[in-house]
Design an enzyme around this catalytic site. Structure first.
Site, PDB file in Angstrom:
ATOM      1  N   ARG B 298       0.824  -1.206   0.000  1.00  0.00           N
ATOM      2  CA  ARG B 298       0.000   0.000   0.000  1.00  0.00           C
ATOM      3  C   ARG B 298       0.861   1.260   0.000  1.00  0.00           C
ATOM      4  O   ARG B 298       0.573   2.216  -0.714  1.00  0.00           O
ATOM      5  CB  ARG B 298      -0.962  -0.023   1.198  1.00  0.00           C
ATOM      6  N   TYR B 442      -6.109  -0.899  -6.918  1.00  0.00           N
ATOM      7  CA  TYR B 442      -5.501  -2.153  -6.425  1.00  0.00           C
ATOM      8  C   TYR B 442      -4.870  -2.034  -5.039  1.00  0.00           C
ATOM      9  O   TYR B 442      -4.746  -0.958  -4.509  1.00  0.00           O
ATOM     10  CB  TYR B 442      -4.589  -2.809  -7.453  1.00  0.00           C
ATOM     11  N   GLU B 443      -4.556  -3.173  -4.471  1.00  0.00           N
ATOM     12  CA  GLU B 443      -4.123  -3.287  -3.058  1.00  0.00           C
ATOM     13  C   GLU B 443      -5.187  -2.705  -2.116  1.00  0.00           C
ATOM     14  O   GLU B 443      -4.861  -2.129  -1.081  1.00  0.00           O
ATOM     15  CB  GLU B 443      -2.768  -2.589  -2.820  1.00  0.00           C
ATOM     16  N   GLY B 444      -6.444  -2.939  -2.451  1.00  0.00           N
ATOM     17  CA  GLY B 444      -7.547  -2.395  -1.646  1.00  0.00           C
ATOM     18  C   GLY B 444      -7.992  -1.077  -2.243  1.00  0.00           C
ATOM     19  O   GLY B 444      -7.234  -0.109  -2.240  1.00  0.00           O
TER      20      GLY B 444
END
Lengths: 600, 600
Positions: B298, B442-444
């Site tokens: 993140r 992406y990555e949440g």
């Protein structure tokens, strides 16, 4: 692949219930024969055409793009585009709002705009081919000679030929005063045109036998700058006096641009190598004629983003109801499913409601403004025509910039609803974002729209057009000010409208001392005006919905309640941006201009 | 083609002048040998590598993309990517901040982040191949068995092999509890893994002999949902005890995604067909191990957008100084030229200054947070390590979502500066927008980051981590509160910081009654916190600049004055967004949730 449902109910709600167009059009002799039933039927057919013929080509057209054949500079459009265009011509769609003197159907402009909203939802890249023709039609209709009109308007009306606007050159876009394309007068009264144009949308294609290029160029004795620009009609094939096609004119596609989006549209570099052209309008008055096309095109661009918002919203809503992921924070909602549909999450609803509020608010702005255009052109009272022309001039940059900025925001939010799947071509959401991006740039960047609004349309006429708009808002405020059920809408609107006169006067005074104050405030100012206009229309839609619901046994209760919920959301969560922009607008030009060290 | 100049001066300003890292790192035994000269030299070399090796492949890599060979499921990366990666390994860049026990250089994490900012500016799609390896390295470093560490960490450290994170499946992204990939224990202690993954960045390529996939899967007896997920190491080629490569493991690329951007990176669908894997960490504790990678990733994603902002700004600034178009509203500035460069227009400066303020503010946030990570990992005092871990946990979702949202906004604004030329592939600006878009997803997704921040990191620990941040801000306010030259920065910062405690308590109380209040407020809350943190760092940068200028004869006067001008712009024109977001944050969940008619 994305789905699309034409927003016929919403269009009827706006035209009939909110705007009362049947009664207004009854006063216009040109539309005496236009009844509501006909308009409804046409819109239904238009929606079918968009869904069945045009939309299926959107994803594939984006993936395939256009191809230039170097051997003869011809351009092949994506598979199916040509056939869809033939159906468009066959269906008489090109002629919808054209003058019956040239074979048109003479129907209201607002109907054409609704047709185009749907075509844009279905496939912006495709819709640009016929869309740009209409601009060329308008310019020739106003400024063309009798001979030009006779030879070209029937073909543009039928759609047998398409038109273009050839303005931009590699070194000049916004600043057309710098343009270099030359026009040399010939003994026979024609002109020999030479130069290079870029970014010409629909500049070359395989859909029609001929293309009518309207080209800005400079006469040999022309004054410098923008006062020395003339407009020329330069057909791809010369046209004989009997309307048949003659020799190929040396105006051709020298290359296609590789773009972020609208891949299905041929954005052409155009080489003009001594092509034969005829003057449109007066020498050195080309920009004036071009602005007829440009203003129509600006509303057209706003309409493009409106179309993209509508289809983005529809697909994001469907996905949010279908995609199962996580449980609602306030407890499981779909007990029989492995997870809840993501529409249970407040933040997903925030994104969807933002999309809905801007789409439907934008549609109200577009239909209302287009109806003003119809009255501007056809009202028997000259005073009405003039007043409406001034309102349309004021509203055009607002619609262009505000709806394309919000349109981009909305397509990005709707893509976000899809998560990772929104980044993939197959869902179609990322294409909507890429296509929407150009709308903030072409036909005058949104920064230029803002300068046009504040510098020319507001301060330029000492606020006269703005006052007329203010009166409209004030009228609604007075009408509904005591209605508690309208308070959520009327109070913020009244507050902002009350501020605008003072702020505008203040900006005008600052601008007298330093013209850079206009440039420093313009973009914020446009955004505030966008919310003022959209806020007015959301309040009007809420008013109509409340009245309909008050009648008791309503067939379409969900529709009206949905309008009220969306209006409430708009005023509580989106409209307050205006307050922020009022604040940043007043920070002045020095903050921006005294920054040579920062921008070293 | 875009240009790129590594921001070495700004990195040094932050690390040395603003943050005093040399003195802070002197207290960390692990970095006792790391002197400023070494760090400067490394950054200079890193910048050269980014400019000379990686950046020239960005446009071409985007145009070419990756190709899957159906015959053997192999993937060919764009021309030059493989060779650039070999140089990266050869230069020892992969080992920069890795543990010296496995061949790493043991240098600070913050240095690695600076390296990656530059690689991301140069070519995000390329930088993702080595970048994701580092996440796999981290997870194995923390949770791997001794044997796994011995076999895999040296190869990940050297860059000889790369790593991936295999989480997402077609029906689950955010909600990993739904995942279906199965792991069956085998007699020899290994596991047989079967399932299908999608969206696997750098999932297959031709750069290295082996790829170390970290795969989330379910054991046969695993509890339902997210508590039944385990992490497995599944190499592309099995690894013998001596480190040599064994048989091809049946984990392969079954397809590549067609994406909006990062075309140079292979986003793979991965078919796992009874592949051999080994368990990483404890059974059913896979998410815990995965979060080690995820948190690093993140910050890595925030760093991607930071890189894109920096290069977008540099190119927009250069274009604005070069492109001639129109005259300044306040009078001709470049008399000898046919028009003024567009940087004379206030609205162009607004766009450039926005880009600069978010880029440099973002860099301050990133370097400051990365330095906290270094102290979290290496400080001799456990209390400091714990406190910093909590701060990093709080800041991670803020950096991820705020910097990627603003990063997208900035690339769009910088593209806008280019007008129509920004929509064309050749200038590189539209690619930056397309690449930046994935970082919000992406990555949440950023919506998930917002929930993580408000629900877990703020309300989850009763505001303890938030209080620590508040204390930091309060310290600066007390230090500079009486300094008139700091008033433009300190006053708005103090006001917002003062509000946040009350607002957070209010949200906490509302959330107790209705958890949907968290979801309704989270995105606004994150944006406000983003401005609070960025505002703090802009004030600190202004403070440092004022002190440097006060010393009189400064060599680098323009640099410091530029910082002050940008800080002033940030606080006057960008920071006020926080006030708007505080307002909309408080509109509550009912406005969003009572909308079934609107979203029917």
């Amino acid at each position: 692949m994305p789905q699309y449902t034409p927003p016929l109910r919403d269009m009827q709600f706006l035209m009939q219930e909110v705007l009362g167009l049947p009664a207004r059009f009854a006063q216009l002799p040109a539309y005496a024969d236009v009844d509501t039933g006909t308009m409804d039927a046409i819109l239904e057919e238009a929606g079918k055409f968009a869904v069945e013929v045009v939309q299926p080509l959107n994803l594939s057209g984006d993936a395939e793009g256009c191809t230039r054949n170097p051997a003869d500079s011809s351009v092949t459009t994506p598979k199916g585009f040509k056939e869809a265009y033939a159906k468009y011509v066959e269906g008489g769609w090109a002629a919808l709002s054209c003058d019956s003197a040239y074979g048109g159907q003479g129907l209201p402009f607002v109907l054409n705009q609704c047709l185009y909203e749907m075509l844009n939802s279905a496939n912006q890249a495709w819709a640009m081919y016929p869309g740009l023709s209409h601009g060329a039609y308008e310019a020739l209709h106003v400024y063309g000679s009798d001979e030009q009109k006779k030879l070209y308007l029937p073909k543009l009306t039928s759609g047998e030929w398409t038109g273009t606007m050839c303005l931009t050159e590699p070194h000049c876009g916004t600043d057309l005063g710098l343009l270099r394309t030359k026009a040399e007068p010939q003994a026979d009264g024609s002109y020999k045109i030479t130069g290079n144009k870029i970014f010409i949308s629909a500049g070359e294609h395989d859909m029609t036998d001929n293309i009518v290029h309207l080209v800005l160029a400079r006469l040999p004795d022309a004054p410098k700058g923008s006062k020395g620009i003339s407009l020329f009609l330069v057909p791809k094939f010369l046209v004989n006096a009997d309307g048949s096609l003659g020799a190929r004119n040396p105006i051709s596609c020298s290359g296609l641009e590789h773009k972020m989006g609208i891949h299905g549209n041929a954005t052409a570099q155009i080489a003009i190598d001594g092509a034969v052209g005829s003057l449109v309008g007066q020498p050195n008055k080309g920009l004036q004629a071009m602005f007829v096309m440009m203003n129509a095109a600006r509303l057209g661009v706003a309409n493009q983003s409106l179309g993209l918002m509508a289809v983005a919203y529809e697909n994001a809503l469907a996905y949010a109801k279908d995609r199962l992921q996580m449980r609602s924070l306030s407890g499981t909602k779909a007990k029989d499913l492995p997870a809840d549909p993501i529409i249970v999450h407040p933040d997903v609803r925030r994104m969807l409601l933002t999309a809905k509020a801007y789409s439907e608010g934008g549609r109200a702005m577009m239909i209302a403004t287009s109806a003003l255009v119809d009255e501007e052109l056809n009202h028997p009272d000259e005073a009405v025509r003039k007043a409406h022309a001034a309102q349309v001039a004021l509203l055009t940059p607002i619609l262009k910039a505000f709806l394309t900025d919000k349109g981009f925001e909305v397509t990005v939010l709707c893509q976000q609803v899809f998560g990772g799947h929104g980044y993939i071509h197959e869902t179609g959401m990322e294409q909507l974002v890429r296509d929407a991006r150009i709308n903030m740039i072409y036909e005058g960047t949104n920064g230029i729209q803002a300068l046009d609004l504040l510098g020319r349309k507001v301060l330029g006429d000492q606020g006269a057009a703005l006052k007329a708009l203010g009166k409209l808002v004030q009228g609604l405020v007075e009408e509904e000010g005591v209605n508690e059920r309208m308070a959520d809408f009327i109070n913020p609107l009244a507050q902002l409208a009350g501020q605008m006169t003072g702020i505008t006067t203040e900006l005008g005074l600052k601008a007298l001392q330093n013209p850079d104050e206009v440039g420093a405030a313009a973009t914020d100012y446009l955004c505030v005006m966008g919310h003022l206009v959209m806020g007015y229309w959301w309040a009007r839609m809420a008013q109509t919905a409340l009245r309909a619901l008050a009648e008791g046994d309503v067939a379409d209760k969900t529709f009206y309640e949905g309008k009220l919920q969306t209006a409430r959301f708009y005023f509580a969560r989106l409209f307050p941006e205006a307050g922020l922009r009022v604040r940043t607008m007043r920070t002045g030009s020095k903050l921006l201009m005294n920054t040579d060290a920062a921008l070293a």
